[in-house]
Design an enzyme around this catalytic site. Structure first.
Site, PDB file in Angstrom:
ATOM      1  N   PRO A 249     -14.599  -1.542   2.147  1.00 29.12           N
ATOM      2  CG  PRO A 249     -13.892   0.227   3.496  1.00 29.12           C
ATOM      3  CD  PRO A 249     -13.523  -1.146   3.067  1.00 29.12           C
ATOM      4  CG  MET A 250     -15.510  -0.714  -2.493  1.00 31.32           C
ATOM      5  SD  MET A 250     -15.468  -1.881  -3.896  1.00 31.32           S
ATOM      6  CE  MET A 250     -16.288  -3.315  -3.144  1.00 31.32           C
TER       7      MET A 250
ATOM      8  CB  CYS B 140     -11.551   8.124   0.083  1.00 38.17           C
ATOM      9  SG  CYS B 140     -12.660   8.641  -1.244  1.00 38.17           S
TER      10      CYS B 140
ATOM     11  CG  HIS C 124      -5.358   0.850  -2.622  1.00 33.90           C
ATOM     12  ND1 HIS C 124      -6.597   0.448  -3.073  1.00 33.90           N
ATOM     13  CD2 HIS C 124      -4.617   1.067  -3.739  1.00 33.90           C
ATOM     14  CE1 HIS C 124      -6.594   0.440  -4.397  1.00 33.90           C
ATOM     15  NE2 HIS C 124      -5.398   0.812  -4.817  1.00 33.90           N
TER      16      HIS C 124
ATOM     17  NE  ARG D  61     -10.426  -0.763  -8.411  1.00 32.35           N
ATOM     18  CZ  ARG D  61      -9.477  -0.523  -9.308  1.00 32.35           C
ATOM     19  NH1 ARG D  61      -9.781  -0.007 -10.477  1.00 32.35           N
ATOM     20  NH2 ARG D  61      -8.206  -0.821  -9.039  1.00 32.35           N
TER      21      ARG D  61
END
Length: 327
Positions: free
Chosen positions: A16-17, A100, A169, A225
């Site tokens: 999700p970005m 985030c 992450h 990314r």
């Protein structure tokens, strides 16, 4: 690979970005082999749930497959209510954002700021899992900073709360997106808990994808990314994992993908929004296809659908000519 009751077509996911993983981009990445895609992050603020912007973020299409929606917030009750609203809108998986690093998110004690409050993490996870009848997943970083890498503690809390899968992450919040992601912590978590673990961070090639899967033992990987301007990366990875080699995608095919993507953005958003959103995606494609070009500067001056599509067609033709001349 399963998440809850859902069997996924593979273990290569799109992250999700915010501002990126809209319907056109998720649809494109799914077409090229992403086994699961996640929507943009949704706020727990009820004032925005029914806005046009939120409706666009939540738009889904059956061709994409499972509808996975990410939410972010601090208050357990608000998070639970947001999860229920999104399920009512069609979400089949709810993902909770605790990774985030953005200041505007962390100031509200949401996103990766929650990694400093394990007790609050437990309350949020329990509230959301109990509020909905769909699988709930969690996305985190390895910790707040290098001195406080508590991803193993958070993973055990997630396991206790019946979270269906955990994405990690390989950076702390203080790292932002600087330096290189590390996978040692992801490997440690995978060895310590029984829930599915998804590895994320700096996976930009098919070879790197296999290396991360092999090293961490993760059940899946998540691409963020690395997919910008390169949605075909999912096909490269799935081919490499299955056949041991990457199938070449021609410059003609890549140009057509670019053109179709920008056309779909204009169709989805309309001309007034479409031309602005197209600019950032074209920038990423240009960096991938012709990094030394000044085309981005030219493209960013254009404000109409037809102007953008016209110059893109010329750009793609020139790319093909350049490629033929090099051969």
């Amino acid at each position: 690979m399963h998440i809850g009751q859902y069997e996924l077509k593979n273990r290569i996911f799109l992250a999700p970005m915010a501002g990126i993983t809209d319907l056109p981009f998720r649809r494109l990445c799914s077409k090229f082999g992403a086994g699961l895609t996640f929507s943009e992050m949704m706020s727990t603020n009820p004032d925005v749930w029914h806005t046009e912007k939120s409706k666009l973020r939540l738009a889904h299409h059956h061709e994409i497959g499972i509808n996975a929606v990410q939410i972010a917030g601090y208050d357990p009750f608000e998070m639970a209510e947001a999860a229920k609203v999104n399920v009512d809108y069609g979400a089949e998986i709810i993902d909770i954002n605790m990774g985030c690093p953005a200041k505007k998110v962390n100031k509200k004690m949401a996103g990766s700021a929650l990694l400093r409050e394990p007790d609050q993490v437990a309350r949020i996870l329990e509230a959301v899992v109990n509020a909905v009848n769909v699988p709930v997943t969690l996305k985190i970083r390895t910790g707040w900073d290098l001195a406080n890498q508590n991803c193993l503690e958070i993973a055990k809390i997630a396991e206790q709360a019946n979270i269906s899968a955990l994405t990690i992450h390989g950076r702390t919040r203080s790292c932002l997106f600087k330096g290189q992601a590390e996978y040692d912590n992801i490997r440690k978590v995978k060895q310590a808990v029984s829930i599915p673990i998804i590895a994320n961070g700096d996976i930009t090639s098919a070879q790197q994808a296999k290396s991360v899967l092999d090293y961490t033992g993760a059940d899946a990987i998540m691409i963020g990314r690395g997919s910008l301007g390169r949605p075909w990366l999912f096909k490269e990875i799935t081919d490499f994992l299955e056949f041991g080699e990457v199938s070449a995608i021609s410059i003609e095919e890549k140009g057509q993908i670019l053109l179709e993507h920008i056309e779909s953005l204009h169709q989805f958003y309309g001309e007034q929004k479409g031309y602005r959103i197209a600019r950032k995606h074209v920038g990423w494609y240009v960096e991938s296809l012709k990094p030394d070009s000044d085309f981005k500067r030219t493209f960013n001056t254009l404000c109409s659908t037809q102007e953008q599509l016209n110059v893109l067609e010329v750009f793609i033709k020139n790319l093909i000519l350049d490629k033929k001349q090099q051969c």
